[in-house]
Design an enzyme around this catalytic site. Structure first.
Site, mmCIF file in Angstrom:
data_model
loop_
_atom_site.group_PDB
_atom_site.id
_atom_site.type_symbol
_atom_site.label_atom_id
_atom_site.label_comp_id
_atom_site.label_asym_id
_atom_site.label_seq_id
_atom_site.Cartn_x
_atom_site.Cartn_y
_atom_site.Cartn_z
ATOM 1 N N HIS A 223 -0.971 15.069 12.726
ATOM 2 C CA HIS A 223 0.136 14.216 13.173
ATOM 3 C C HIS A 223 1.246 15.079 13.789
ATOM 4 C CE1 HIS A 223 -1.753 11.260 10.364
ATOM 5 N NE2 HIS A 223 -1.453 10.459 11.370
ATOM 6 N N ASP B 65 4.653 8.091 15.685
ATOM 7 C CA ASP B 65 4.561 8.979 14.511
ATOM 8 C C ASP B 65 5.665 10.040 14.529
ATOM 9 O OD1 ASP B 65 2.500 7.989 12.930
ATOM 10 O OD2 ASP B 65 0.947 8.922 14.155
ATOM 11 N N HIS C 268 -1.121 14.713 18.975
ATOM 12 C CA HIS C 268 -1.531 13.340 18.642
ATOM 13 C C HIS C 268 -0.667 12.325 19.387
ATOM 14 C CE1 HIS C 268 -2.756 9.825 16.381
ATOM 15 N NE2 HIS C 268 -1.518 9.630 15.958
#
Length: 572
Positions: A234, A275, A238
């Protein structure tokens, strides 16, 4: 006392003598400037008429008004001249001074002014209304001027891209984009280049008046937030992977034709920020460990709430505020859509999300809400790496498992039970990926495909598609390969009753990756069986050695007893 006739005549003559130069000066001022807009000409003519009327009225009263009238004229003309200078400077500054009034139709010039300059559009066009053209010729002519102006401005202000990055970004329209190769060419700054390029491609910088410098600052801060916790999975890579997949869904399926410019902008931002500042641990870990973030968001969608909140806090900073030129209504709409999309990436909503969309699609005439549709698209983009080519998918899988294992190490230190797939010693990698593909990714991509086809069917005639490569006539295999390789949208005529369908490059990838994982699972099972057999043999051998050792020890202990007895007898 009456005024002598000569005085009256002189005064009248003086007023008329002043009127003629004033009228001439006003007319000369109106025509001496370069061709002015119609409104400016009307104001100048109106001034002349008002001045002449006032002169005639005052002259008929035989009043001495010379000084007062001159002051009025001087003040008015000074103000008029100052306004004209301001308009001229604004025109030159906006690169529109070279566009003569008669060079383009009125609505084209008005659109240029409202889109590329700081001038407000006239009341004839609302702020939220897109410009309309009376003819294709007008649109083409406007495009020529727009391109010329844009190239002059952008060439000196847009961010410069390294040549190796430019080369790799040419593959950005492909279904599988190798972000790992890009990170080497971009020195790790993948968000900076990919996000900048995509926002520029969709015209978001232009339409929402985002300064290149502000955008670059914003993207640098986003990159820093993604790299803060040094997560294996993450991270900024990503973020770019998900944003690229969103771009593919918007562009290559034709979804962008169903959306407004603001909704496209919100979709790209949601993918980029979904994220932001991820901690490298799951929501369950935050809840079980009682983290501050879990306490702040009451154990509900802990990370997703933080991603959205931190993102909008960043965009409130003056030097990173890419939303500063949105109207209040636009900001509210964009913020609501981003919140809905990012919160829907919480995996606890997965089955509920699929169930709702599946139920909608079974209705006779389903009405699909844009927020729900885009939320499902982002969710699919977020879990899409098993649907990419094997080399990219396998690398993502190893990185994700490493992140899970690091969480397992923390859980072990804290005395918490292992979360699923977080125990380094017992996790079955191949089996977990097969289950993930079968029960999560494949059903999600299928429902998303059905949804997109339903949404885009009414728009199919208007959707522009890229021509597919022509296969060789004498090679059926090459034709099949070409059909699989092309990423353009395929569409059949709706008038024949054929079903409208989008190209689905993920189907072949899912099938191939699942096949490889099954082969790997068999190898892993054999390796585990061999390891178990070796371990069992070692245990048996250890037990055998353990049984023989006590017997030898017992036999050895009898000899000293006999020696002691013999010694005792000899002593006696």
């Amino acid at each position: 006392m009456s005024i002598p006739a000569t005085t009256t005549t002189t005064t009248s003559t003086t007023v008329k003598g002043i009127a003629a130069p004033v009228a001439a000066a006003a007319a000369a001022a109106a025509t001496a400037e370069r061709p002015a807009p119609l409104a400016s000409r009307i104001r100048s003519i109106s001034f002349v008429i008002v001045a002449m009327s006032r002169l005639r009225r005052e002259s008929s009263r035989q009043s001495v008004i010379t000084v007062e009238l001159i002051q009025f004229i001087i003040q008015y003309r000074a103000k008029e001249t100052q306004e004209k200078k301001k308009r001229r400077l604004a025109d030159e500054d906006d690169e529109l001074s070279e566009v003569q009034p008669d060079a383009v139709p009125p609505e084209v010039r008005e659109w240029l002014a409202s889109t590329f300059t700081r001038q407000m559009a006239t009341s004839r066009i609302r702020s939220d209304e897109k410009p309309r053209f009376r003819s294709v010729a007008h649109a083409i002519r406007a495009g020529i001027f727009v391109d010329r102006i844009y190239r002059r401005v952008s060439s000196s202000t847009l961010m410069q891209f390294p040549p190796d990055v430019v080369k790799l970004l040419k593959n950005l329209d492909d279904w599988t984009f190798d972000v790992f190769a890009l990170t080497e060419a971009a020195s790790g700054q993948v968000i900076k280049y990919v996000a900048y390029d995509l926002l520029n491609r969709y015209g978001a910088m232009h339409k929402f008046k985002i300064s290149p410098g502000v955008l670059e600052t914003f993207l640098n801060r986003v990159e820093e937030g993604y790299c803060r916790f040094r997560n294996p999975y993450h991270n900024n890579l990503h973020a770019v992977d998900v944003m690229h997949t969103m771009h593919y869904c918007l562009c290559n399926t034709g979804l962008m034709n169903w959306l407004t410019d603001l909704e496209i902008f919100a979709s790209l931002l949601a993918a980029l920020l979904h994220d932001f500042e991820h901690t490298g641990t799951t929501n369950n870990f935050h809840v079980m460990s009682g983290s501050e973030t879990a306490l702040l968001y009451n154990d509900r969608a802990v990370l997703e709430n933080h991603h959205v909140s931190a993102s909008f806090r960043l965009m409130r900073e003056e030097d990173a505020n890419i939303l500063s030129h949105l109207s209040r209504d636009e900001y509210k709409e964009l913020r609501t859509l981003i919140i809905d999309m990012v919160l829907a990436t919480d995996m606890t909503f997965h089955f509920q999300q699929l169930k709702i969309m599946r139920s909608l699609l079974t209705l006779q005439e389903p009405t699909i809400d844009k927020s729900k549709a885009l939320s499902l698209v982002l969710h699919c983009c977020d879990i899409s790496h098993p649907a990419k080519h094997w080399d990219v998918h396998h690398r993502w899988t190893m990185l994700l498992l490493e992140e899970f294992f690091r969480q397992g190490d923390l859980e072990k230190e804290l005395g918490l039970p292992f979360s699923p797939l977080c125990d380094r010693k017992s996790t079955l990698v191949a089996e977990s990926q097969i289950g993930f593909i079968d029960f999560i990714v494949d059903p999600s991509m299928t429902i998303m495909s059905d949804m997109l086809e339903h949404i885009l069917t009414p728009l199919a005639p208007a959707i522009k598609v890229k021509p597919a490569p022509l296969p060789e006539e004498n090679s059926d295999n090459d034709a099949d390969d070409a059909k699989k390789a092309t990423c353009s949208m395929t569409r059949k005529s709706l008038t024949t009753g054929s079903k409208f369908c989008i190209n689905k490059p993920w189907l072949a990838c899912l099938s191939e990756n699942k096949k490889i994982w099954k082969e790997q699972a068999i190898k892993d099972a054999e390796a585990r069986a061999l390891a178990a057999a070796a371990e069992a043999a070692a245990e048996a051998e250890a037990q055998a050695e353990g049984g023989a050792k006590p017997a030898a020890e017992e036999a050895g202990s009898e000899e000293p007893k006999e020696a002691t007895a013999a010694e005792s007898a000899a002593a006696n």
